[in-house]
Design an enzyme around this catalytic site. Structure first.
Site, PDB file in Angstrom:
ATOM      1  N   ASP A 176      33.234  -8.928 -44.419  1.00  0.00           N
ATOM      2  CA  ASP A 176      32.677  -7.587 -44.457  1.00  0.00           C
ATOM      3  C   ASP A 176      33.837  -6.650 -44.106  1.00  0.00           C
ATOM      4  OD1 ASP A 176      31.191  -5.322 -44.600  1.00  0.00           O
ATOM      5  OD2 ASP A 176      29.544  -6.053 -43.360  1.00  0.00           O
TER       6      ASP A 176
HETATM    7  C1  BGC Z   1      28.829  -2.989 -44.956  1.00  0.00           C
HETATM    8  C2  BGC Z   1      28.764  -3.819 -46.222  1.00  0.00           C
HETATM    9  C3  BGC Z   1      29.474  -3.118 -47.339  1.00  0.00           C
HETATM   10  C4  BGC Z   1      30.898  -2.820 -46.918  1.00  0.00           C
HETATM   11  C5  BGC Z   1      31.689  -2.083 -47.960  1.00  0.00           C
HETATM   12  C6  BGC Z   1      30.248  -2.553 -44.639  1.00  0.00           C
HETATM   13  O1  BGC Z   1      30.263  -1.658 -43.579  1.00  0.00           O
HETATM   14  O2  BGC Z   1      28.323  -3.737 -43.874  1.00  0.00           O
HETATM   15  O3  BGC Z   1      27.436  -4.070 -46.560  1.00  0.00           O
HETATM   16  O4  BGC Z   1      29.445  -3.901 -48.498  1.00  0.00           O
HETATM   17  O5  BGC Z   1      30.865  -2.007 -45.754  1.00  0.00           O
HETATM   18  O6  BGC Z   1      31.250  -0.780 -48.075  1.00  0.00           O
END
Ligand code: BGC
Length: 761
Positions: free
Chosen positions: A228
């Site tokens: 993530d």
């Molecule tokens: C979120 C993800 C997301 C990623 C990219 C993160 O903060 O938890 O779900 O895909 O950011 O934006």
């Protein structure tokens, strides 16, 4: 087909390390000299959030269809429809030059106040797994990848970057992992995104058991694991733990850390090579489908908007209807609530989409109710202030109308990515508004826009109808009109329980955690598993939703009343539309284990089907139930286990509305390995030795001096008022023998070791 091994051989150490870290916020590192292209990823999950400016982390994104969020999708219980949605998302990815869409999210809704629940499917792992697999299969059928997220146990926003979810192994296997497992096994997502949080003390981004042992080795995941955004703490440890790609980039110091670690002998280059191989495989797979102009560079905005409308209507859940709906030729409708003019159709955070267009509910209603007079009042402000004049205005309007239609949206300051909800409540203004309008207008309908359950006890008895319209996507305004006027017969059913009170919810005493840990003390008992076990009343049960027609269920039938676990069985039921309108019904199959060695939830969803029936029509539904439908995960054996015995198969229109039950007998084919040791209790010895009578006889014989000392035989009551055998059952055999050491010619440890040798032979 590129020969990856020979390509890896040609790569320098620096190139390998660079490939394992993003080049930009959204793209992988290309290696021009070897013809390795860049791969572009973007959020997800219910629309394509392609940054307008190259390399920008968060900026205005390009227009894309905003489909309903996962709560609404799952409430459709329609895998085919979700697959179609996936295909549409895939087409938009191609048009917007996106190789991998960051979604779906399939974490469990452990508590209804989780801030990102709107992005997740369900409190039930079976339903969530099926929905995730359908969506992935749809997207990937277009040659576009997905990222199944957030793996794993990412069930709250509170301290989401650091908190350690403390979860026992059985709960993990039966509740928090199966949706991921199903999605991986049925759909092979190109990538899996690890979660920010820790699981039992270790970051998910470094969790070897989670990422390698379970995901890659046990489930056979072939793609790569991506972090993530910002989830990596120690790049070397994360590579060793099975995290292949770190995002976002660029991060030169990470690349250097990997190079240094390999050179210092701290990181086995084979580990790096494996990450490189996994990433390259997907990068080349993505390149097989050209993106952008070659495929038209555009998508069909209108068709996708229409699909978004259809999905929204299928996912909306009619919670209450005293007969007022569908609306029949009303003269004057007072439309009240800001959300009628400013559609609330998605949640805040990384999933936020720049919609191609937005169906304004008020306008959509006007279109379908051409001859009715529609008036509008705002009803509540954008902020949390209390403004009585807005309520007064709404009441005046409602008084003059035949019907009051209230659009109540849970504001984003109460629900969004990044923070959990403090309660289940609407704003105090919204509650006061509903009550004031309902007090003077008996034909009051409440339409809710929210991503997760809200409390309704204060007002639900006062209103005529409630439609849960969710965060319904950009076309949801039209879908609401379709349902209210009966163009679409509602067929959504809740994919999560609506509790009566926050205090009743399963994780209430163990949420959101403290001192860096959140203990999953309710274990297996989340959602309906908990309310069933506690026999707690709820506002609306899991699986519930009304229709404008009625359905009758025949008696369920099974393909065999006695069956082997590995063969499974098929359960069938006839369902008839007994009303006057065509409609769809979601038939649910739950399994109840009548007797088990370990505690089990009263019932668990193991199958479902959505069918369409014309008035008077009957269809037969047949659903297979396999080994896993009856098994539980036994942490002692670290495997899925079945036991001989009776199971009830329950056919329901909801988890609380069981229409028929059939009882079957399972024959287990499992040969469990011997796991006895010096600590094993008498109960464990006897359970095991059933298949070894010689061992059983010896145990009984060894125990007889002890039993005699108690004043009775091992099978009878003794003189100190208890059942000897029951008393001894939970004591280790060794401890029992130690009480009577003098009765034996040899050290009692030797006696137990002898028995162990026989047991293992
Ligand atoms: C979120 C993800 C997301 C990623 C990219 C993160 O903060 O938890 O779900 O895909 O950011 O934006």
């Amino acid at each position: 087909m590129t020969d990856l091994q020979s390509l890896i051989k040609q790569m320098t150490l620096e190139e390998k390390a660079a490939l394992c870290t993003g080049a930009t916020a959204w793209s992988t590192t290309p290696i021009d000299r070897l013809g390795v292209p860049e791969m572009y990823v973007t959020d997800g999950p219910h629309g394509v959030r392609r940054a307008a400016e190259a390399g920008a982390f968060i900026s205005q994104s390009l227009p894309a269809t905003c489909f309903p969020t996962a709560s609404c999708l799952a409430s459709s219980w329609d895998g085919d429809l979700i697959r179609k949605l996936g295909q549409a998302l895939g087409e938009e990815c191609i048009a917007l030059k996106v190789d991998v869409l960051l979604g779906p999210g399939t974490n469990m809704k452990r508590t209804p106040v989780g801030g990102r629940n709107f992005e997740y499917f369900s409190e039930d792992p079976y339903l969530a797994g099926e929905m995730a697999a359908s969506l992935i299969n749809g997207v990937q059928s277009q040659g576009v990848g997905t990222s199944l997220k957030h793996y794993a146990v990412n069930n709250q926003e509170y301290e989401r970057f650091s908190i350690s979810a403390e979860v026992d192994e059985r709960t993990l296997r039966e509740i928090y992992l199966p949706a991921f497992e199903t999605a991986v096994k049925k759909a092979q997502p190109w990538t899996v995104m690890c979660a920010y949080n820790k699981l039992n003390g270790a970051y998910c981004s470094e969790h070897h058991e989670l990422l390698v042992d379970i995901l890659k080795d046990e489930w056979g995941f072939e793609g790569f694991v991506v972090s993530d955004w910002g989830a990596v703490h120690d790049r070397v440890k994360s590579l060793q733990g099975g995290l292949d790609l770190e995002m976002p980039g660029p991060k030169d110091r990470r690349v250097k850390a990997v190079v240094d670690a390999v050179q210092a002998g701290e990181l086995d280059e084979a580990v790096l090579n494996e990450a490189v191989r996994r990433i390259l495989r997907i990068v080349f797979k993505a390149a097989e489908t050209p993106k952008g102009a070659p495929n038209g560079g555009a998508f069909d905005v209108e068709t996708h908007h229409t699909l978004a409308r259809q999905i929204a209507a299928e996912g909306m859940v009619l919670l209450k209807n005293n007969g007022l709906l569908p609306l029949k030729n009303p003269q004057h409708i007072a439309v009240i609530g800001r959300a009628a003019e400013n559609a609330h159709f998605q949640g805040g955070g990384s999933s936020h989409i720049n919609p191609t267009k937005v169906a304004v509910p008020f306008k959509e209603l006007q279109q379908l109710a051409e001859h009715a007079e529609l008036t509008y009042a705002e009803g509540y402000p954008t902020d949390n202030s209390f403004q009585q004049p807005l309520i007064d205005e709404a009441v005046t309007l409602a008084q003059a109308a035949d019907v009051a239609l209230l659009f109540v949206a849970l504001p984003s300051f109460k629900e969004s990515e990044g923070y959990d909800r403090a309660d289940l409540d609407l704003t105090s203004q919204q509650v006061a508004l509903i009550k004031a309008v309902a007090a003077i207008q008996p034909n009051t309908i409440v339409v809710l826009n929210n991503g997760a359950p809200v409390a309704m006890s204060e007002w639900i008895d006062d209103v005529a109808a409630v439609l849960e319209a969710w965060m319904m996507g950009q076309a949801g305004g039209g879908a609401i009109a379709d349902v209210l006027f009966g163009k679409v017969n509602p067929s959504g059913k809740l994919a999560e329980t609506f509790p009566a009170r926050l205090i009743d919810t399963p994780a209430y005493l163990n949420f959101p955690g403290e001192s860096g840990e959140v203990r999953y003390g309710e274990s297996l008992f989340i959602g309906y598993r908990y309310y069933d076990a506690k026999e707690l009343p709820v506002l609306f049960p899991f699986g519930y939703g009304q229709s404008y027609t009625t359905f009758a269920y025949g008696a369920p039938r099974v393909s065999a009343s006695t069956f082997k676990d590995v063969e499974g069985l098929t359960v069938s039921v006839d369902v008839t539309n007994t009303g006057a309108l065509a409609g769809k019904e979601v038939v649910q199959v739950y399994v109840h284990d009548r007797q088990a060695r370990l505690v089990r939830p009263p019932k668990e969803l193991k199958g479902f089907a959505k069918i369409e029936l014309q008035p008077g029509e009957t269809k037969t539904i047949s659903l297979p139930l396999d080994f896993r439908a009856f098994a539980f995960y036994d942490p002692a054996y670290r495997q899925w286990v079945t036991e001989d015995g009776e199971f009830d198969i329950l056919i329901g229109a909801s988890s609380a509305d069981i229409r028929g039950t059939v009882t079957v007998t399972l024959q287990s084919t499992l040969q469990l390995p011997c796991i006895l040791n010096r600590e094993s209790t008498i109960k464990e010895w006897l359970a095991y030795s059933r298949s070894k009578p010689a061992v059983e006889a010896q145990i009984k014989q060894l125990m007889s001096p002890m039993a005699a000392a108690f004043g009775g035989g091992i099978d009878g009551n003794d003189t100190i008022g208890m059942d000897t055998m029951t008393f001894l059952m939970d004591m280790p055999l060794l401890s029992v023998l130690q009480f009577q050491e003098s009765a034996f010619p040899r050290p009692v440890e030797e006696l137990v070791d002898d028995l162990l040798a026989q047991a293992y032979s």
